[in-house]
Design a protein around this motif. Structure first.
Motif, short mmCIF file in Angstrom:
data_model
loop_
_atom_site.label_atom_id
_atom_site.label_comp_id
_atom_site.label_asym_id
_atom_site.label_seq_id
_atom_site.Cartn_x
_atom_site.Cartn_y
_atom_site.Cartn_z
N ALA A 14 1.98 1.47 -1.34
CA ALA A 14 2.46 0.18 -1.83
C ALA A 14 1.94 -1.04 -1.08
N THR A 15 1.40 -0.87 0.13
CA THR A 15 0.90 -2.02 0.88
C THR A 15 -0.56 -1.82 1.24
N PRO A 16 -1.29 -2.91 1.44
CA PRO A 16 -2.70 -2.77 1.84
C PRO A 16 -2.88 -1.92 3.09
N ALA A 17 -2.06 -2.16 4.12
CA ALA A 17 -2.21 -1.41 5.37
C ALA A 17 -2.00 0.08 5.14
N GLU A 383 2.93 -8.10 5.86
CA GLU A 383 3.39 -6.75 5.52
C GLU A 383 4.28 -6.72 4.28
N GLU A 384 4.70 -7.88 3.79
CA GLU A 384 5.51 -7.92 2.57
C GLU A 384 4.65 -7.97 1.30
N LEU A 385 3.36 -8.18 1.43
CA LEU A 385 2.48 -8.16 0.26
C LEU A 385 2.32 -6.72 -0.23
N THR A 386 2.38 -6.54 -1.54
CA THR A 386 2.33 -5.19 -2.10
C THR A 386 1.17 -5.05 -3.09
N LEU A 387 0.76 -3.80 -3.30
CA LEU A 387 -0.33 -3.46 -4.20
C LEU A 387 0.20 -2.78 -5.45
#
Length: 404
Positions: A14-17, A383-387
């Motif tokens: 769900a996240t880039p990291a 860290e709140e940005l999602t894919l």
């Protein structure tokens, strides 16, 4: 060879990291692996740079006649034919013929001629962003700018009237991510998209103008021309591949610069770097996670592994572009990195025909965005940005920023 290869989850992280880390962890087990996708399909996933580059140009790894797209057991034959007869689904000599015909219409002159219009569109969209972001109000840059720019540009290129672009965007968003939608949702969107492209083709036959559809309809080479299914398939490919990947090059590239302020400062100080910056963003972010699936026509040995005939092969462009054997410190954004030898646009005969347009849009968009908003910053912690969950696209769901 295991009958039930392990399921691999990078595509739904769900996240880039988390997604980058999952690909990196997968790559540690070897550059060529047999895995089961989240769709339930077993494939040979190629994560190494050298191995992916070899696979993309290997004569025994072929496209065949399509049929590897989402929900193909449920897609009506007529609809499949209208979507599958394009460059990415063809092998020589069919590919050679199609590329020659399409290149006659999709010329560098036509692309370069769009630059003044792209700059005008960018300036207008950034006016809207500025107004929405007054007094520090957060703005979703993905929705307000990154999505609207490529949609407007591809619509201008194809001759899609303004009053149909919203529908166009909705159909395309489902078509590019068909594997994460129910079959009936994908089929409905794809049918609407194909039906509309047929309307456009019919209009351009009667009343041609200086747009790409008119150029494709008129394209000739040695007395040959594109069939109806080839025309709709090429437009389907341009809409799906040319729109969504550029959206996420611009949005993902903006995110990358915002979370690396030292690199953003370099670009601000030296805007002439922008062409090289775009190349590093293509490598670092990789808006296309994988190439279109192919199949082995014969046993193929890559990376010390023999892939049997008849198997699905999936070069993982995102992982290949972060292979430490090719790129020192691949997880580090470095806008001074040389050389820019990424695989974001593929390699070999299927190298993306629309790459010059994507590069042009990204260069203009990022340059104008950085220049217009010197205080540009994320409105939420990174860290709140999602894919979005997707097999093909590495794309954010939103990009909230503050511009003032």
């Amino acid at each position: 060879m295991a009958d039930s290869p392990p399921v691999t989850s990078p595509f739904v992280e769900a996240t880039p990291a988390a997604r980058y880390a999952a690909f990196a962890e997968l790559a540690k087990a070897g550059p060529v692996q047999r895995v089961t996708l989240f769709t339930g399909v077993p494939v040979w996933l190629i994560t190494g740079y050298a191995e992916a580059r070899e696979a993309l140009a290997h004569p025994d790894i072929i496209k065949g006649k399509g049929g590897d797209g989402p929900h193909r057991d449920a897609v009506p034959a007529e609809l499949a034919a209208a979507m599958d007869h394009h460059l990415l689904g063809a092998d020589p000599p069919d590919h050679t013929r199609l590329r020659r015909l399409v290149s006659a219409a999709f010329t560098r002159r036509r692309i370069d001629g769009l630059e003044p219009e792209i700059r005008r569109i960018v300036d207008g969209l950034l006016d809207d962003v500025s107004a929405a972001g007054e007094h520090g109000a957060p703005v979703d840059l993905l929705a307000a700018f990154c999505s609207r720019l490529p949609l407007t540009v591809i619509s201008e290129l194809l001759g899609v009237p303004a009053d149909r672009r919203h529908d166009f965007q909705e159909w395309t968003a489902v078509a590019i991510n068909g594997s994460v939608h129910p079959a009936e949702t994908f089929i409905a969107a794809a049918t609407s998209l194909i039906d509309y492209t047929r309307e456009l083709i019919a209009q351009k036959r009667v009343d041609p103008s200086d747009d790409l559809i008119s150029g494709l309809v008129a394209a000739r080479a040695d007395g040959d021309r594109l069939s109806e299914d080839e025309l709709t398939s090429m437009l389907f490919l341009l809409l799906v591949a040319g729109y969504e990947t550029t959206v996420h090059l611009i949005s993902g590239g903006t995110r990358a610069l915002l979370i690396h302020p030292d690199q953003l400062d370099l670009v601000r100080a030296e805007p002439d770097r922008l062409p090289a910056v775009v190349e590093e963003l293509l490598r670092f972010h990789s808006p296309a996670q994988v190439a279109i699936p192919s199949r082995t026509a014969a046993p193929v040995r890559i990376g010390g592994v023999t892939i049997p005939a008849g198997e699905v092969v999936l070069p993982a462009l995102l992982a290949a572009n972060r292979d430490p054997r090719q790129f020192p410190e691949p997880e580090r954004l470095d806008v001074t990195r040389q050389p820019a030898s990424h695989l974001a646009f593929g390699h070999g005969i299927h190298h993306c025909l629309g790459a010059p347009l994507a590069r042009l849009e990204a260069r203009i968009a990022l340059g104008a965005l950085i220049d217009r908003f010197p205080k540009l910053r994320l409105a939420v912690p990174p860290e709140e940005l999602t894919l979005q969950a997707s097999l093909l696209i590495n794309g954010l769901t939103a990009l909230p920023v503050v511009v003032a």
